[in-house]
Design a protein around this motif. Structure first.
Motif, short mmCIF file in Angstrom:
data_model
loop_
_atom_site.label_atom_id
_atom_site.label_comp_id
_atom_site.label_asym_id
_atom_site.label_seq_id
_atom_site.Cartn_x
_atom_site.Cartn_y
_atom_site.Cartn_z
N LEU A 144 0.85 -1.19 0.00
CA LEU A 144 0.00 0.00 0.00
C LEU A 144 0.88 1.24 0.00
N PRO A 145 0.57 2.22 -0.84
CA PRO A 145 1.46 3.39 -0.95
C PRO A 145 1.62 4.18 0.34
N HIS A 146 0.54 4.32 1.12
CA HIS A 146 0.63 5.08 2.37
C HIS A 146 0.12 4.29 3.56
N GLY A 147 -0.06 2.99 3.39
CA GLY A 147 -0.49 2.14 4.49
C GLY A 147 -1.98 2.14 4.73
N LEU A 148 -2.69 3.14 4.19
CA LEU A 148 -4.13 3.22 4.45
C LEU A 148 -4.79 3.97 3.31
N ALA A 149 -5.94 3.51 2.89
CA ALA A 149 -6.71 4.21 1.87
C ALA A 149 -8.18 3.88 2.07
N LEU A 150 -9.03 4.74 1.55
CA LEU A 150 -10.48 4.50 1.56
C LEU A 150 -10.95 4.67 0.14
N LEU A 151 -11.47 3.60 -0.44
CA LEU A 151 -11.88 3.63 -1.83
C LEU A 151 -13.26 3.01 -1.96
N ASP A 152 -14.20 3.76 -2.51
CA ASP A 152 -15.58 3.28 -2.70
C ASP A 152 -16.18 2.74 -1.41
N GLY A 153 -15.85 3.38 -0.29
CA GLY A 153 -16.40 2.98 1.00
C GLY A 153 -15.70 1.81 1.65
N VAL A 154 -14.66 1.29 1.02
CA VAL A 154 -13.93 0.14 1.54
C VAL A 154 -12.57 0.61 2.07
N VAL A 155 -12.25 0.23 3.30
CA VAL A 155 -10.96 0.58 3.89
C VAL A 155 -9.92 -0.43 3.41
N LEU A 156 -8.79 0.07 2.91
CA LEU A 156 -7.70 -0.76 2.44
C LEU A 156 -6.55 -0.68 3.42
N LEU A 157 -6.11 -1.83 3.92
CA LEU A 157 -5.07 -1.87 4.95
C LEU A 157 -4.12 -3.03 4.72
N PRO A 158 -2.87 -2.91 5.18
CA PRO A 158 -2.03 -4.11 5.24
C PRO A 158 -2.59 -5.05 6.29
N ALA A 159 -2.53 -6.34 6.04
CA ALA A 159 -3.14 -7.30 6.96
C ALA A 159 -2.61 -7.14 8.39
N ALA A 160 -1.33 -6.85 8.51
CA ALA A 160 -0.73 -6.74 9.85
C ALA A 160 -1.24 -5.52 10.61
N GLY A 161 -1.85 -4.55 9.92
CA GLY A 161 -2.29 -3.34 10.60
C GLY A 161 -3.79 -3.24 10.84
N VAL A 162 -4.55 -4.26 10.45
CA VAL A 162 -6.01 -4.18 10.59
C VAL A 162 -6.44 -4.11 12.05
N ALA A 163 -5.86 -4.96 12.89
CA ALA A 163 -6.25 -4.99 14.31
C ALA A 163 -6.01 -3.64 14.97
N ASP A 164 -4.84 -3.04 14.71
CA ASP A 164 -4.54 -1.74 15.32
C ASP A 164 -5.50 -0.67 14.84
N TYR A 165 -5.85 -0.71 13.55
CA TYR A 165 -6.79 0.29 13.02
C TYR A 165 -8.15 0.15 13.70
N ILE A 166 -8.63 -1.08 13.86
CA ILE A 166 -9.92 -1.30 14.52
C ILE A 166 -9.88 -0.82 15.96
N LEU A 167 -8.78 -1.09 16.64
CA LEU A 167 -8.66 -0.67 18.05
C LEU A 167 -8.69 0.85 18.21
N THR A 168 -8.13 1.57 17.24
CA THR A 168 -8.01 3.03 17.38
C THR A 168 -9.13 3.78 16.65
N ALA A 169 -10.16 3.06 16.20
CA ALA A 169 -11.23 3.69 15.42
C ALA A 169 -12.25 4.42 16.28
N GLY A 170 -12.11 4.35 17.60
CA GLY A 170 -13.06 5.02 18.49
C GLY A 170 -14.10 4.06 19.04
N VAL A 171 -14.82 4.52 20.05
CA VAL A 171 -15.83 3.69 20.72
C VAL A 171 -17.22 4.18 20.33
N VAL A 172 -18.00 3.28 19.73
CA VAL A 172 -19.36 3.63 19.33
C VAL A 172 -20.39 2.67 19.92
N LEU A 173 -19.94 1.56 20.51
CA LEU A 173 -20.85 0.58 21.08
C LEU A 173 -20.51 0.30 22.53
#
Length: 263
Positions: free
Chosen positions: A194-223
């Motif tokens: 991934l060119p910058h490690g993160l992208a959002l395209l057509d409503g889909v988040v693009l991430l390196p597999a190793a970084g998905v868990a960290d992204y989910i953890l830091t996405a904020g609390v909504v529930l």
């Protein structure tokens, strides 16, 4: 992962059906080889011992080639195996979210669909539909869409976005009235760059597999914890484990998928 297991089991069953024919074919080829080597030895005047050695060697070669051809997995099965290994790596990375109050459901079936959701993550930051992609090469975008090396990914992104919509509708249908929910589709790239490690395209988040868990953890609390528990209970019922054994699920909505893949 489950789809790979299903296809492998079907291939193994098919290979068992072909075993008798493969044995007969190998025996016929071996017999013809023995005859040809024997005739050749007689024509050139070789001793019986030399002819016997040549016959045994030729038969062993024939049997080795026949066994290799029979046991070799087709290229499509190998491709599914590589994808399954990538999914397992993503699953291991996501499973550490459990300690943070998340529930991770792997290989979940969609009603009226022959496909499956690789990973469904439910926790404080919401609901996440995570699909693993194992294509190689740097990610790039142009007018034709997203590419991983020379492989177009536009159809895959459309399918993942559709899965996010389907998961949302399945969950909302079983939730109490008044719930506001939107499952976020994610593509976890196990090998693409991934060119910058993160992208959002057509409503889909693009991430390196190793970084998905960290992204989910830091996405904020909504529930709240109670909301998470309710969602998990609904998801277990609405999105059951994808069946590996037995006939493949039917797909009345196949025309919808073909429309997505044709974009």
């Amino acid at each position: 992962m489950a789809e790979y297991l299903r296809r492998r089991e079907l291939y193994v069953a098919e290979r068992k059906d072909r075993l008798a024919r493969a044995v007969v074919t190998a025996a016929v080829v071996a017999a013809l080889t023995v005859a040809a080597v024997s005739v050749f030895g007689a024509v050139v005047g070789l001793s019986a011992l030399v002819v016997l050695q040549m016959v045994l060697g030729a038969v062993l070669v024939v049997l080795a080639v026949a066994a290799a051809r029979f046991l070799r997995s087709p290229s499509e099965i190998e491709s599914w195996r590589h994808d399954a290994e990538a999914e397992r790596r993503t699953a291991r990375a996501l499973d550490r979210l459990v300690r943070a109050g998340y529930t991770v459901l792997h290989d979940r079936a969609l009603a009226d669909s022959a496909g499956n959701v690789d990973h469904l993550v439910i926790g404080p930051s919401g609901v996440w539909v995570v699909e693993t992609d194992a294509h190689r090469g740097p990610l790039r975008q142009n007018r034709a869409g997203l590419w991983a090396g020379k492989m177009p990914l536009r159809a895959m992104l459309g399918l993942v976005a559709w899965m996010g919509e389907e998961v949302t509708s399945h969950l909302v249908a079983d939730l109490p009235e008044g719930w506001q929910l939107q499952a976020q589709p994610v593509v976890a790239f196990s090998r693409a760059e991934l060119p910058h490690g993160l992208a959002l395209l057509d409503g889909v988040v693009l991430l390196p597999a190793a970084g998905v868990a960290d992204y989910i953890l830091t996405a904020g609390v909504v529930l709240k914890p109670l909301d998470v528990a309710i969602l998990v209970d609904v998801a277990e019922r609405a999105l059951p484990p994808y069946p590996v054994d037995g006939p493949a699920p039917t797909w009345p909505a196949m025309s919808r998928l073909r429309g997505i893949l044709g974009r």
